[in-house]
Design a protein around this motif. Sequence first.
Motif, PDB file in Angstrom:
ATOM      1  N   ARG A 103       0.828  -1.106   0.089  1.00  0.00           N
ATOM      2  CA  ARG A 103       0.237   0.109   0.146  1.00  0.00           C
ATOM      3  C   ARG A 103       0.757   1.276  -0.053  1.00  0.00           C
ATOM      4  O   ARG A 103       1.977   1.347   0.420  1.00  0.00           O
ATOM      5  N   ASP A 104       0.503   2.353  -0.643  1.00  0.00           N
ATOM      6  CA  ASP A 104       1.037   3.826  -0.500  1.00  0.00           C
ATOM      7  C   ASP A 104       2.543   3.452  -0.927  1.00  0.00           C
ATOM      8  O   ASP A 104       3.407   3.927  -0.255  1.00  0.00           O
ATOM      9  N   ARG A 134       5.942   4.196  -2.674  1.00  0.00           N
ATOM     10  CA  ARG A 134       6.869   5.410  -2.988  1.00  0.00           C
ATOM     11  C   ARG A 134       7.738   5.340  -4.213  1.00  0.00           C
ATOM     12  O   ARG A 134       8.865   4.817  -3.729  1.00  0.00           O
ATOM     13  N   GLY A 158      -1.656   4.249  -4.103  1.00  0.00           N
ATOM     14  CA  GLY A 158      -1.451   5.404  -3.737  1.00  0.00           C
ATOM     15  C   GLY A 158      -1.028   6.476  -5.041  1.00  0.00           C
ATOM     16  O   GLY A 158      -1.491   6.057  -6.296  1.00  0.00           O
ATOM     17  N   ASP A 159      -0.634   7.591  -5.022  1.00  0.00           N
ATOM     18  CA  ASP A 159      -0.300   8.518  -6.216  1.00  0.00           C
ATOM     19  C   ASP A 159       0.581   7.916  -7.257  1.00  0.00           C
ATOM     20  O   ASP A 159       0.470   8.630  -8.336  1.00  0.00           O
TER      21      ASP A 159
END
Length: 529
Positions: free
Chosen positions: A449-450, A452, A480-481
């Motif tokens: 998750r999330d 980077r 995420g992004d």
Amino acid sequence: MLAKLSTRSMARRRAMIAATGLTLAAAGLPALPANGSEPDLSRFYGQKVAWARCEGVEMPEDLQCGKVTVPLDYTKPHAGTLDLALARYRATGKSRGSLLLNFGGPGGAGVAELAAGGDEFMGLTEGYDVVGFDPRGVGRSSPVSCGDASTELDEDADLRTDPHAVLRQVRQAADTCAKHSGLVLPHIGTVNASRDLDVMRQALGDKKLNYLGFSYGTRLGAVYAAQFPQRVGRLVLDGVDTLTEPLSEQGVAGAAGQQRALEDFVTWCVKDIGCPFGTDARSAREDVVRLVESLDSDPVATDFGEEFTGQDLVGAISQALYSKELWPALERALASLIEDGDTRALLGFTGGMSAPGGGVPGFRAATGTDGGLVDQDEVPVDNLPAALMAINCADDPDRPGADRIARDLGRLHAAYEDASPVFGRYRLTEYLMCYGRPRGTDFIREKVRDVRTAKMLLVGTRGDPATPYRWTVETAERLGDAAVVLDNRSEGHTGYASSRCVHRKVDAFLLYGSLPPDGSSCGPEEDRD
């Protein structure tokens, strides 16, 4: 997720061809953390692949084969090793490194897939060496097997009237699978396969992983992004898997998706003069249900002397529904069964009872125990379904006890039958196959998750029978992004092989770094240009 196979047709998947594993030369840098707290993996990160022409009947002349060596257990790297089979097409243009492919499954053998279907990826050789691989437990890489253990449940032990008897069968099958699968079985699963990917990345000489994963391959790519976020290059996930739903819910979603695809097929079929179900779609759907029930109660004999049941028919139909291109072949295969009792064409969708590489029906080769590559003709006939079960179970932490399952079976049976009167039982059986196996990892649900990472492209197809579009949306939100979604408003399992629009956008990202806007779409009309 269950029964998510490659974008390639099963007829092509049967072209299982021998490949040679080659020696490794020392080079590269170790991956030992600065604090030295993790096991020393430097000898695995200090290898390069020695490539040579693949050996085997009908292997493309320009396909090269090799291998990498990985630890059996990453927590105990001196406790044993595994060799993983690789194959590649060399870059024809200026290379930016390697692009690794995973065709799905889980359990799809990437070397044979690349040999049979490499034409679809030749455009990517303008910028990459395109590399396929057999993950641990799959193909020539220490293949798992269940021997003669059946994944069909005995009709005398009915799920609704005697669930404990059924679960005893399932536990016996799990024990048989463990007996035939060798040392790799406790170390199978996506978390370890992701670590293998990173060893491959280094052995191929790449600072970052460039990757294209289909179906189950999207799960593998997402896990890699969580484990090695700083090593993610250009990563595409097509036919996006769920990261959160338990296997019980995945099975219901899969059954419902396949039922919709079957209804679409039937609607198409009854408009054709060759359709064996007549001209009325409603009665044709009922005929399919009756045909499955009839074969379950009275199977027909095959050319191999074994029986072809209703659940065998369901398995064949499920594979044919992954692509509209296979619908005419499925129509003809069903006509051959109904009119002549001929099962050969249907068996072609699943690999059936004929052994890849020319083995005899029912043959179950002993898997290697030393971690070395096995010859292609030694790959067990049942490796694909055996690996699918083993990997899905290793990735799932839920292991309810027999009493809990018995209490839930009535509800589950109703949910699966409501999702699909054709595929419900088949998918419920797949779900039960994890009973008696060790509990799987929590990592995927809790840690993926999330991320980077650099931006990654997620492709979801609206009419996908195996990976519902909502899984693309949910997985993108979870990652995420970094996640950019491409909405493929079309039918079939995955988009790259069937949509020219998706193909163009994926290639543009992988080759040139050109990402489409998040939420942009491809439509069926764009594939008729």
